[in-house]
Design an enzyme around this catalytic site. Structure first.
Site, PDB file in Angstrom:
ATOM      1  N   HIS A  24     -19.697 -16.286  13.614  1.00  0.00           N
ATOM      2  CA  HIS A  24     -18.396 -15.675  13.324  1.00  0.00           C
ATOM      3  C   HIS A  24     -18.600 -14.162  13.295  1.00  0.00           C
ATOM      4  O   HIS A  24     -19.376 -13.659  12.487  1.00  0.00           O
ATOM      5  CB  HIS A  24     -17.931 -16.209  11.965  1.00  0.00           C
ATOM      6  CG  HIS A  24     -16.598 -15.731  11.518  1.00  0.00           C
ATOM      7  ND1 HIS A  24     -15.417 -16.344  11.878  1.00  0.00           N
ATOM      8  CD2 HIS A  24     -16.248 -14.712  10.700  1.00  0.00           C
ATOM      9  CE1 HIS A  24     -14.398 -15.733  11.309  1.00  0.00           C
ATOM     10  NE2 HIS A  24     -14.877 -14.724  10.588  1.00  0.00           N
ATOM     11  N   ASP A  26     -17.089 -10.557  12.678  1.00  0.00           N
ATOM     12  CA  ASP A  26     -15.978  -9.839  12.033  1.00  0.00           C
ATOM     13  C   ASP A  26     -15.798  -8.472  12.671  1.00  0.00           C
ATOM     14  O   ASP A  26     -16.686  -7.621  12.597  1.00  0.00           O
ATOM     15  CB  ASP A  26     -16.269  -9.660  10.538  1.00  0.00           C
ATOM     16  CG  ASP A  26     -16.170 -10.963   9.774  1.00  0.00           C
ATOM     17  OD1 ASP A  26     -15.147 -11.654   9.921  1.00  0.00           O
ATOM     18  OD2 ASP A  26     -17.111 -11.293   9.036  1.00  0.00           O
ATOM     19  N   GLY A 133     -11.837  -8.129   4.905  1.00  0.00           N
ATOM     20  CA  GLY A 133     -12.528  -6.849   4.995  1.00  0.00           C
ATOM     21  C   GLY A 133     -13.220  -6.422   3.726  1.00  0.00           C
ATOM     22  O   GLY A 133     -13.967  -5.447   3.714  1.00  0.00           O
ATOM     23  N   ASP A 169     -12.084 -18.842   5.283  1.00  0.00           N
ATOM     24  CA  ASP A 169     -12.960 -17.672   5.349  1.00  0.00           C
ATOM     25  C   ASP A 169     -12.802 -16.853   4.079  1.00  0.00           C
ATOM     26  O   ASP A 169     -11.683 -16.476   3.710  1.00  0.00           O
ATOM     27  CB  ASP A 169     -12.565 -16.850   6.580  1.00  0.00           C
ATOM     28  CG  ASP A 169     -13.480 -15.657   6.807  1.00  0.00           C
ATOM     29  OD1 ASP A 169     -14.458 -15.476   6.060  1.00  0.00           O
ATOM     30  OD2 ASP A 169     -13.204 -14.906   7.756  1.00  0.00           O
ATOM     31  N   GLY A 191     -20.746 -17.129   4.433  1.00  0.00           N
ATOM     32  CA  GLY A 191     -21.212 -15.768   4.219  1.00  0.00           C
ATOM     33  C   GLY A 191     -22.152 -15.637   3.051  1.00  0.00           C
ATOM     34  O   GLY A 191     -23.098 -16.424   2.882  1.00  0.00           O
TER      35      GLY A 191
HETATM   36  O1  LIG Z   1     -13.705 -12.049   7.246  1.00  0.00           O
HETATM   37  C1  LIG Z   1     -14.474 -11.725   6.398  1.00  0.00           C
HETATM   38  C2  LIG Z   1     -14.124 -10.617   5.522  1.00  0.00           C
HETATM   39  O2  LIG Z   1     -12.971 -10.076   5.922  1.00  0.00           O
HETATM   40  C3  LIG Z   1     -15.786 -12.426   6.226  1.00  0.00           C
HETATM   41  O3  LIG Z   1     -15.960 -13.322   7.304  1.00  0.00           O
HETATM   42  C4  LIG Z   1     -15.854 -13.203   4.963  1.00  0.00           C
HETATM   43  O4  LIG Z   1     -15.420 -12.499   3.900  1.00  0.00           O
HETATM   44  C5  LIG Z   1     -17.234 -13.791   4.769  1.00  0.00           C
HETATM   45  O5  LIG Z   1     -17.836 -13.252   3.699  1.00  0.00           O
HETATM   46  P1  LIG Z   1     -18.121 -13.967   2.315  1.00  0.00           P
HETATM   47  O6  LIG Z   1     -18.291 -15.454   2.574  1.00  0.00           O
HETATM   48  O7  LIG Z   1     -19.366 -13.306   1.881  1.00  0.00           O
HETATM   49  O8  LIG Z   1     -16.931 -13.708   1.445  1.00  0.00           O
END
Ligand SMILES: O=C(CO)[C@H](O)[C@H](O)COP(=O)(O)O
Length: 225
Positions: A24, A26, A133, A169, A191
């Site tokens: 994925h 970003d 973001g 997400d 993430g």
């Molecule tokens: O789109 C995103 C942020 O805009 C990232 O893909 C998402 O936040 C992944 O990060 P985490 O799992 O660490 O929150």
């Protein structure tokens, strides 16, 4: 954006070695929200160094431009946000004509009814569970209505026998995966709190995640029965 941005190629190799098949990516313009982790040249290099399926997530105020750039790079699927896109239907068709999978993302506060007319036109819907973001902001937590929103979209998809993929997400943590999957999520963006969770290797996290997904699917079957 939650990988090691100073060592992206080795991070990508480690992700692939752990058995993950889709990356994925970003793409933020610094205006839709105040971060800019990966630029266009980096996205191009990612395409060159891996044959993994690439899922571009565009978070910008100029989606016409960035979506086209993602298609030029050769992303396998391209997601853009309904917020800030003037001609959602048209942009979906641009993606479809390119042969890539098309996907719409919704900010946490965006209601599901924006999908009313375009749901049959998309391959995937990405529900943001944090504000997009802000992944590197430790104070950014998953919204409390995440499960309710996922369940509502799952019910909508199931009621029309839709095969649109439901992606989630934002703070998709190892602990929350069973509940997210049981609620109806079928594509998890992993993430900082799951695949890149500290204290374990990517491979160890992936094994634990496989178990968590299985638990979620079992729970979903029990609820359906
Ligand atoms: O789109 C995103 C942020 O805009 C990232 O893909 C998402 O936040 C992944 O990060 P985490 O799992 O660490 O929150």
């Amino acid at each position: 954006m939650t990988g090691d941005l100073a060592n992206l190629e080795s991070t990508i190799q480690a992700v692939e070695a752990a058995g993950v098949t889709t990356l994925h990516v970003d793409i933020l313009d610094g205006r839709f929200s105040p971060s800019m982790p990966i630029g266009l040249e980096t996205a191009k290099r990612i395409r060159e160094v891996t044959s993994m399926t690439l899922d571009a997530h565009v978070m910008s105020t100029d989606n016409d431009y960035f979506v086209q750039e993602m298609l030029n790079i050769g992303m396998d699927s391209v997601t853009f946000h309904v917020e800030g896109t003037r001609h959602v239907d048209r942009l979906l068709r641009v993606i479809q004509r390119s042969g890539a999978k098309s996907s719409l993302a919704l900010n946490p506060a965006t209601p599901l009814n924006v999908l009313d007319w375009v749901l049959p036109e998309v391959d995937k819907v990405c529900l943001m569970l944090i504000n997009p973001g802000y992944a590197t902001d430790a104070s950014e937590a998953q919204v409390p209505y995440a499960l309710k929103k996922i369940s509502a979209l799952r019910a909508l998809l199931d009621s029309t026998r839709s095969e649109v993929v439901l992606q989630v997400d934002g703070r998709v943590s190892l602990e929350s995966v069973p509940s997210l999957v049981a609620a109806g999520a079928r594509d998890l963006v992993l993430g900082s709190t799951s695949l890149f969770r500290k204290g374990a290797t990517l491979a160890e996290n992936k094994l634990l995640l496989d178990v968590a997904v299985r638990e979620g699917l079992d729970r979903a079957v029990q609820v359906a029965a």
